[in-house]
Each structure stands twice: as structure tokens, then as C-alpha cells.
Design a protein around this motif. Structure first.
Motif, PDB file in Angstrom:
ATOM      1  N   ILE A 181       0.857  -1.185   0.000  1.00 55.97           N
ATOM      2  CA  ILE A 181       0.000   0.000   0.000  1.00 55.97           C
ATOM      3  C   ILE A 181       0.894   1.236   0.000  1.00 55.97           C
ATOM      4  CG2 ILE A 181      -1.791   1.273   1.242  1.00 55.97           C
ATOM      5  CD1 ILE A 181      -2.715  -1.413   2.402  1.00 55.97           C
ATOM      6  N   ALA A 185      -2.043   6.419  -0.593  1.00 52.23           N
ATOM      7  CA  ALA A 185      -3.272   5.619  -0.651  1.00 52.23           C
ATOM      8  C   ALA A 185      -4.182   5.962   0.527  1.00 52.23           C
ATOM      9  CB  ALA A 185      -2.933   4.131  -0.640  1.00 52.23           C
ATOM     10  N   ILE A 187      -7.720   4.221   2.400  1.00 51.82           N
ATOM     11  CA  ILE A 187      -8.646   3.098   2.480  1.00 51.82           C
ATOM     12  C   ILE A 187      -9.751   3.463   3.458  1.00 51.82           C
ATOM     13  CG2 ILE A 187      -8.914   0.665   3.133  1.00 51.82           C
ATOM     14  CD1 ILE A 187      -5.981   0.254   2.397  1.00 51.82           C
ATOM     15  N   ILE A 193      -9.359  -6.872   2.133  1.00 54.70           N
ATOM     16  CA  ILE A 193      -8.298  -6.970   1.135  1.00 54.70           C
ATOM     17  C   ILE A 193      -7.603  -8.316   1.302  1.00 54.70           C
ATOM     18  CG2 ILE A 193      -6.095  -5.997   0.372  1.00 54.70           C
ATOM     19  CD1 ILE A 193      -7.095  -3.260   1.222  1.00 54.70           C
ATOM     20  N   THR A 198      -1.863  -5.071  -4.488  1.00 54.04           N
ATOM     21  CA  THR A 198      -1.018  -3.879  -4.583  1.00 54.04           C
ATOM     22  C   THR A 198      -1.882  -2.649  -4.824  1.00 54.04           C
ATOM     23  OG1 THR A 198       0.883  -5.093  -5.449  1.00 54.04           O
ATOM     24  CG2 THR A 198       0.806  -2.729  -5.888  1.00 54.04           C
ATOM     25  N   LEU A 199      -1.747  -1.652  -3.962  1.00 57.64           N
ATOM     26  CA  LEU A 199      -2.318  -0.323  -4.182  1.00 57.64           C
ATOM     27  C   LEU A 199      -1.135   0.600  -4.435  1.00 57.64           C
ATOM     28  CD1 LEU A 199      -4.947  -0.186  -1.267  1.00 57.64           C
ATOM     29  CD2 LEU A 199      -5.209  -1.146  -3.567  1.00 57.64           C
ATOM     30  N   HIS A 210      -1.596   7.434  -5.531  1.00 56.28           N
ATOM     31  CA  HIS A 210      -2.024   6.086  -5.175  1.00 56.28           C
ATOM     32  C   HIS A 210      -3.554   5.993  -5.072  1.00 56.28           C
ATOM     33  CE1 HIS A 210       2.219   6.138  -3.623  1.00 56.28           C
ATOM     34  NE2 HIS A 210       2.207   5.001  -4.291  1.00 56.28           N
ATOM     35  N   PRO A 211      -4.088   4.780  -5.090  1.00 52.97           N
ATOM     36  CA  PRO A 211      -5.547   4.596  -5.126  1.00 52.97           C
ATOM     37  C   PRO A 211      -6.259   5.091  -3.870  1.00 52.97           C
ATOM     38  CG  PRO A 211      -4.423   2.615  -5.873  1.00 52.97           C
ATOM     39  CD  PRO A 211      -3.376   3.492  -5.282  1.00 52.97           C
ATOM     40  N   ILE A 213      -9.654   4.021  -1.863  1.00 51.82           N
ATOM     41  CA  ILE A 213     -10.576   2.896  -1.755  1.00 51.82           C
ATOM     42  C   ILE A 213     -11.754   3.307  -0.870  1.00 51.82           C
ATOM     43  CG2 ILE A 213     -10.816   0.467  -1.186  1.00 51.82           C
ATOM     44  CD1 ILE A 213      -8.694   1.084  -3.360  1.00 51.82           C
ATOM     45  N   ILE A 219     -11.433  -6.394  -2.263  1.00 55.72           N
ATOM     46  CA  ILE A 219     -10.384  -6.519  -3.271  1.00 55.72           C
ATOM     47  C   ILE A 219      -9.827  -7.930  -3.203  1.00 55.72           C
ATOM     48  CG2 ILE A 219      -8.238  -5.575  -4.171  1.00 55.72           C
ATOM     49  CD1 ILE A 219      -8.831  -2.975  -2.735  1.00 55.72           C
ATOM     50  N   THR A 224      -4.251  -5.764  -8.621  1.00 53.53           N
ATOM     51  CA  THR A 224      -3.322  -4.638  -8.679  1.00 53.53           C
ATOM     52  C   THR A 224      -4.095  -3.401  -9.104  1.00 53.53           C
ATOM     53  OG1 THR A 224      -1.457  -6.067  -9.272  1.00 53.53           O
ATOM     54  CG2 THR A 224      -1.251  -3.732  -9.792  1.00 53.53           C
ATOM     55  N   ILE A 225      -4.033  -2.362  -8.286  1.00 51.09           N
ATOM     56  CA  ILE A 225      -4.699  -1.092  -8.584  1.00 51.09           C
ATOM     57  C   ILE A 225      -3.620  -0.021  -8.588  1.00 51.09           C
ATOM     58  CG2 ILE A 225      -6.535   0.499  -7.915  1.00 51.09           C
ATOM     59  CD1 ILE A 225      -7.775  -1.796  -6.283  1.00 51.09           C
TER      60      ILE A 225
END
Length: 292
Positions: A181, A185, A187, A193, A198-199, A210-211, A213, A219, A224-225
Motif C-alpha cells: 500500500i 493511498a 482506504i 483486502i 497492490t495499491l 495512489h488509489p 478505496i 479486493i 493490482t490497482i
């Protein structure tokens, strides 16, 4: 229901709603479970006494256990114990998050036989609690110590979460091995998860990369995001998928590259919360005619 045993919240598709157990209830249950296990398995009696039964609170037990798990020849367990205990004791939100994470594992994972099993043996839970402390250190500008703790978490648990990453509560890192992560990112709450997720960044962007969520997201293993993309509330990412663009809320994305189940124009909607229901495969009949 046996005397002294907590009532657990009903599964998401149940019509029965129960109040989640609070910190004192969970701690009482953990001690009851540890006492039962010590009596049934004398080989573990000393271990259970030192990690659970000798402590007066959940934060003391958790701090002791994390200190012993993450210590090294140069990063002493006593130093880590004091660090964890001071942090958990001074921040009720961290303690509430730990209880919510314990509950998440107990309710969502059929392999989780007790709260004490999660507290002692679930490296995803332990990595997440240690990360929360590292994140607090990061926000307090104690970054060298946050990074040192991050390194130990990665070494010991094989879970790599940058201390700047923001994580909600009610989190389940199921199996957890290989989870990565990135720094920016985010979350949300009640997210599940699986291992080898992978974030990450795209490798070429700087800053916020980064993502993000949303709440209630599931997930799947090996997904992979990449990039500063948004995974909407209640969305589901299938195992092994590669996601490079936003996924709308309450939809399911599957494949490499990921595509929405039901199509981009009218994607199928998730009626329940995937992060809590843990339903990984109900979309298959709508997505593929592949059969064995």
C-alpha cells in the motif's frame, strides 16, 4: 449460546441486527478464550499468560505482543512496548479501530475461531495495528521512527504499508502476505483486502499518486490497482484484476485490464456490501461462459 460468549453481528444478508461488542466486552471475551485454551492445551499456558492473561487491558496485551513480534537486536521490545502502549492509551480512536478490526476478522473469516486467535496469530491484523501507530508517528513528524517501524512490519509480516497511508476501521487483511500500500493511498471503513494486493503508483507520477478505496470495498487476491484512481463505495475488484481507471460505486471490475461486469453503460450493481459479505464469485455467470 454458552455463558460468557459474545453475540456476534449477523451476516450482511440477515434481517437480524445486533450491536457490535465494545472494547470491554471484546477484552473480556479474549481473556475467557485464552483461559479456556490454556486449560485445554497446557503447552500454551505460559505463552497465553504472558501475552493475554497477565495484562489488564487490550491495549497492554496488544502492545506487549507487537513489541515482541517486531523487536530486533537493536530495536528492543521494551522500547516498542512503551511506544505502542503510550500511543494506544492516548488515542481512543486507535483502540476503537483495533476492536473494529478484530470484529471484522471474527465475523467475515470462517477460519477465525476466536478473538484471541486473531489477536495472537493474524498477521494482517497485527500489521494493521502496528501501521496505525506508525501513521500516528508520521503525522506527528516523527518520521525516522515511523519509517523504522514500517521496515520492521514489512520484514516480520510481509505486509508493506507506507506510514503515510490512511486506513479506516473495520479492516480485514485476509492472509495479508504480499500486500503493498503506497504513500498516498487512502482506504475507507469496512474494507476487505486479500493477499498479494497492490495499491501502487504508476511509476512515473509524483505527489498524490495512489488509489483511494471507498467504504465497503472487497479486493480479491492478487489484484493490482495503480495510480490515483477511485474505487467507489461498495465496489468489488476480482482476484488477479489490474485496475488503472476509476471503478464506480457498487460495481464489480474483473480482468486484465479490468472491465465492469454488465458493461460500461449499464454495469451490474452490488446490492450488498462486498467488503462485509466477502462474496468473491457471484458475478461469474454474468461475466464469463468459461466452465471446467
Amino acid at each position: 449460546m454458552p455463558a460468557g460468549e459474545l453475540r456476534y453481528p449477523s451476516p450482511p444478508n440477515s434481517s437480524v441486527t445486533e450491536t457490535p461488542p465494545d472494547e470491554d466486552e471484546v477484552w473480556a471475551q479474549i481473556k475467557a478464550e485464552a483461559k479456556r485454551d490454556a486449560e485445554s492445551e497446557p503447552a500454551l499456558a505460559s505463552y497465553l499468560y504472558s501475552t493475554i492473561l497477565s495484562h489488564s487491558s487490550l491495549e497492554r496485551s496488544l502492545s506487549f505482543h507487537l513489541g515482541n513480534k517486531l523487536c530486533s537486536s537493536t530495536l528492543l521490545s521494551t522500547l516498542l512496548y512503551d511506544l505502542f502502549l503510550n500511543t494506544f492509551s492516548s488515542d481512543p480512536a486507535l483502540r476503537a479501530a483495533a476492536v473494529a478490526d478484530l470484529r471484522a476478522a471474527r465475523v467475515r473469516d470462517p477460519a477465525c475461531v476466536s478473538f484471541s486467535h486473531c489477536l495472537l496469530n493474524y498477521k494482517g491484523f497485527l500489521a494493521c495495528q502496528a501501521h496505525r501507530v506508525a501513521h500516528k508517528l508520521w503525522t506527528e513528524s516523527r518520521r525516522p521512527l515511523a519509517l523504522a517501524l514500517h521496515s520492521r512490519i514489512s520484514d516480520v509480516f510481509a505486509v508493506d504499508i507506507h506510514p503515510a497511508a490512511k486506513i479506516g476501521k473495520g479492516i480485514l487483511f485476509d492472509h495479508a502476505t504480499g500486500v503493498v500500500i503506497g504513500e498516498t493511498a487512502v482506504i475507507g471503513n469496512n474494507v476487505s483486502i486479500l493477499h498479494h494486493v497492490t495499491l501502487g503508483g504508476t511509476g512515473k507520477a509524483c505527489g498524490d499518486r495512489h488509489p483511494k478505496i471507498g467504504d465497503g470495498v472487497l479486493i480479491g487476491a492478487g489484484a493490482t490497482i495503480l495510480g490515483n484512481v477511485k474505487i467507489g463505495e461498495g465496489a468489488k475488484i476480482g482476484a488477479g484484476s489490474v485496475v488503472l481507471i476509476d471503478v464506480p460505486e457498487r460495481t464489480t471490475a474483473v480482468g486484465n485490464p479490468a472491465r465492469l461486469v454488465g458493461g460500461k453503460e449499464k454495469p451490474a450493481r452490488n446490492e450488498e456490501c462486498p467488503g462485509e459479505s466477502m462474496d468473491h464469485t457471484s458475478f461469474i455467470s454474468e461475466w464469463s461462459d468459461y466452465i471446467i
